[in-house]
Design an enzyme around this catalytic site. Structure first.
Site, PDB file in Angstrom:
ATOM      1  N   HIS A  66      -7.652  -5.639  -0.878  1.00 38.08           N
ATOM      2  CA  HIS A  66      -6.475  -4.769  -0.925  1.00 38.08           C
ATOM      3  C   HIS A  66      -5.188  -5.575  -0.803  1.00 38.08           C
ATOM      4  O   HIS A  66      -5.015  -6.331   0.158  1.00 38.08           O
ATOM      5  CB  HIS A  66      -6.575  -3.751   0.212  1.00 38.08           C
ATOM      6  CG  HIS A  66      -5.489  -2.733   0.234  1.00 38.08           C
ATOM      7  ND1 HIS A  66      -4.949  -2.190  -0.913  1.00 38.08           N
ATOM      8  CD2 HIS A  66      -4.818  -2.153   1.267  1.00 38.08           C
ATOM      9  CE1 HIS A  66      -4.016  -1.314  -0.587  1.00 38.08           C
ATOM     10  NE2 HIS A  66      -3.913  -1.296   0.737  1.00 38.08           N
ATOM     11  N   SER A  79       0.832  -1.196   0.000  1.00 39.59           N
ATOM     12  CA  SER A  79       0.000   0.000   0.000  1.00 39.59           C
ATOM     13  C   SER A  79       0.874   1.257   0.000  1.00 39.59           C
ATOM     14  O   SER A  79       1.676   1.445  -0.917  1.00 39.59           O
ATOM     15  CB  SER A  79      -0.958  -0.059   1.193  1.00 39.59           C
ATOM     16  OG  SER A  79      -2.017   0.845   1.067  1.00 39.59           O
ATOM     17  N   ASP A 112      -8.976  -4.274  -6.355  1.00 36.35           N
ATOM     18  CA  ASP A 112      -8.513  -3.626  -5.135  1.00 36.35           C
ATOM     19  C   ASP A 112      -9.353  -2.376  -4.873  1.00 36.35           C
ATOM     20  O   ASP A 112      -9.366  -1.458  -5.689  1.00 36.35           O
ATOM     21  CB  ASP A 112      -7.038  -3.253  -5.272  1.00 36.35           C
ATOM     22  CG  ASP A 112      -6.397  -2.862  -3.943  1.00 36.35           C
ATOM     23  OD1 ASP A 112      -7.051  -2.134  -3.168  1.00 36.35           O
ATOM     24  OD2 ASP A 112      -5.245  -3.237  -3.704  1.00 36.35           O
TER      25      ASP A 112
END
Length: 522
Positions: free
Chosen positions: A490, A230, A462
């Site tokens: 995610h 991320s 995602d």
């Protein structure tokens, strides 16, 4: 939206849906094994570096048993902790310093150790120390065998100059209020300026990337091997941009795009979240039928879910302890759970059922607390404020009023359900318009010319870092290679054995997947 952190035993900490765990070598209870002899300092730092900075690159890390680890559990005792000194301001390397918190698990196969693998769980603001100390299952196999696994708390987060701007009572109001006149961005900015004015200018990713390089040098590594999730993908890419000749094997999973305007990024993220919400609600109605709290019509279920959450604005639900489940908290709960994809849908159904049918707030409040980093005693952890402090320091610049109007219209067209309760808050997450400090360098696509190959992983469904961001990051890098996971949720590492195998093949053996490779989800 902040991905969640690993949950340590006996405490209420949010858990990162992006897998962030590692295996510990059993029986390792003494001091950490010494790494091989370090290469000369000249090979770890530029020869032109100031003497004070050279001294920081040459510091020795004193690994010790982690604080509070007094038991006999060999897995927990295997984790070693330390701190690393870095300059507060790299323009003044001889000035005040910051102690970066570290945690490390030595490679299990010392005879074939490759070096140190640095890990970052994202956020921004999540703790890499917690990632290593508490998440011990997900990296069993080649990564743990061949690498010392090293986590660190980025500046502003965890135990590294933690940013606490709002007291817990104010944060409760900040998270829960549905008052459209409440200026979230200004309230947070003024509180952070009052408490951390000297620190805020030094919390950007560019500074943290420089900390990474000092850590690489202090660990005795010629090049950086890195696995970031991320926001960690932005940190890894920023490192490669600044230090392309020092990049080793970098893997960036759940790519963040910092080269586009804030309004575009906010709209794209909201549209991805909308897709996830609609899929959840339709599946609930289809699979559960009469048992689904959203009804049995898959076409109507998404709107019914949004109407219920939006309705909490005027009719909040009260928990037994008196806390109110507002629309803001309800949406926090739903979107955070949905960020993990379909494997977490049962958790949301279980919380929604009592709320929709009996007006019980406790289930959704518990999910909202996890999303907002609030523990069972009502205390908030650093990601709550560090997320904004780091994001706003980086940019991109927030839109002007003239730019905001068409952006909100596009948002309403592409994500009407997830944005209806708070369009501006959805578009600008976080709202940096009142933030007092930001990087003087405008955001731009990262090329990292001259770096080693960089493996970028994107997931087609995602809902937090849309797949298009991974495509743009990989396409902009001079030596970017895109690996695609087909599926929702995610990040991909914890959701696909194919992805895990590809990551291990690159980090351990240097073998990249072929261009255009797609991985199925587990």
């Amino acid at each position: 939206m902040i991905p969640r952190l690993p949950r340590p035993p006996g405490r209420t900490l949010p858990a990162l849906a992006a897998a962030l765990a590692l295996a510990l070598p059993s029986g390792c209870t003494g001091s950490a094994p010494a790494p091989p002899d370090r290469p000369p300092l000249a090979e770890r730092v530029a020869a032109t570096a100031a003497p004070a900075l050279r001294a920081l690159y040459d510091q020795r890390i004193d690994w010790r048993r982690c604080p509070g680890e007094d038991g006999d559990d060999p897995d927990r005792a295997a984790v070693r902790c330390a701190t690393l000194k870095v300059p507060l301001d790299y323009a003044d390397p001889g000035g005040p310093t910051v102690d970066v918190a570290l945690a490390m698990v030595p490679a299990a196969d010392r005879a074939h150790r490759l070096g140190a693998l640095l890990l970052n769980p994202g956020g921004p603001g999540n703790s890499g120390v917690d990632m290593v100390r508490w998440g011990w299952k997900g990296y069993q196999g080649p990564l743990h065998d061949r690498y010392d696994l090293v986590g660190f708390d980025p500046r502003g987060a965890g135990d590294t100059t933690p940013v606490h701007c709002l007291d817990d009572r104010t944060r409760d109001q900040w998270d829960a209020t549905d008052d459209p006149a409440y200026d979230h961005g200004r309230v947070l900015a003024e509180a952070c300026r009052a408490r951390h004015a000297d620190l805020l200018p030094h919390l950007g990713t560019r500074d943290t990337a420089r900390d990474l390089d000092v850590l690489r040098g202090a660990l005795g590594e010629r090049r950086l091997d890195f696995l970031g999730f991320s926001y960690g993908t932005h940190l890894g890419a920023a490192y490669a941009e600044q230090f392309p000749d020092r990049t080793g094997r970098l893997v960036l999973d759940g790519a963040v795009d910092h080269g586009a305007p804030a309004a575009r990024l906010g709209t794209e993220q909201a549209a991805a979240a909308e897709t996830g919400l609609r899929a959840f609600a339709a599946a609930c109605a289809t699979d559960d039928g009469a048992a689904c709290p959203l009804g049995a019509d898959p076409a109507a279920a998404p709107q019914r879910l949004a109407r219920f959450l939006d309705g909490l604005r005027d009719h909040p639900l009260r928990a037994a302890d008196g806390r109110a489940l507002t629309a803001a908290l309800g949406w926090d709960a739903a979107l955070d759970v949905l960020s993990d994809g379909h494997r977490s849908w049962p958790r949301l159904r279980e919380a929604l059922g009592p709320a929709v049918t009996r007006g019980e707030a406790e289930g959704l409040l518990a999910l909202a607390d996890g999303a907002d980093h609030r523990d069972e005693d009502g205390r908030y952890r650093t990601p709550a404020d560090a997320y904004a402090a780091i994001s706003c320091a980086d940019g991109p610049p927030p839109p002007t009023d003239a730019e905001l109007r068409p952006a909100l219209a596009e948002l309403a067209a592409r994500a009407p359900l997830v944005s209806g309760h708070d369009p501006v808050g959805t578009l600008l997450d976080p709202d940096c318009r009142a933030w007092p400090f930001r990087s003087p360098e405008p955001p731009r696509p990262i090329r990292a010319a001259g770096s080693a190959p960089i493996l970028v992983i994107g997931s087609t469904g995602d809902p937090v870092t849309p797949y298009a961001w991974a495509q743009r990051l990989a396409g902009g890098l001079e030596h970017g290679v895109l690996l695609t996971r087909d599926g929702d949720g995610h990040t991909g590492y914890d959701k696909s054995g194919c992805v895990r195998d590809a990551v291990a093949a690159y980090l351990v053996d240097g073998r990249l997947p072929a261009a255009g490779t797609h991985c199925p989800s587990d």
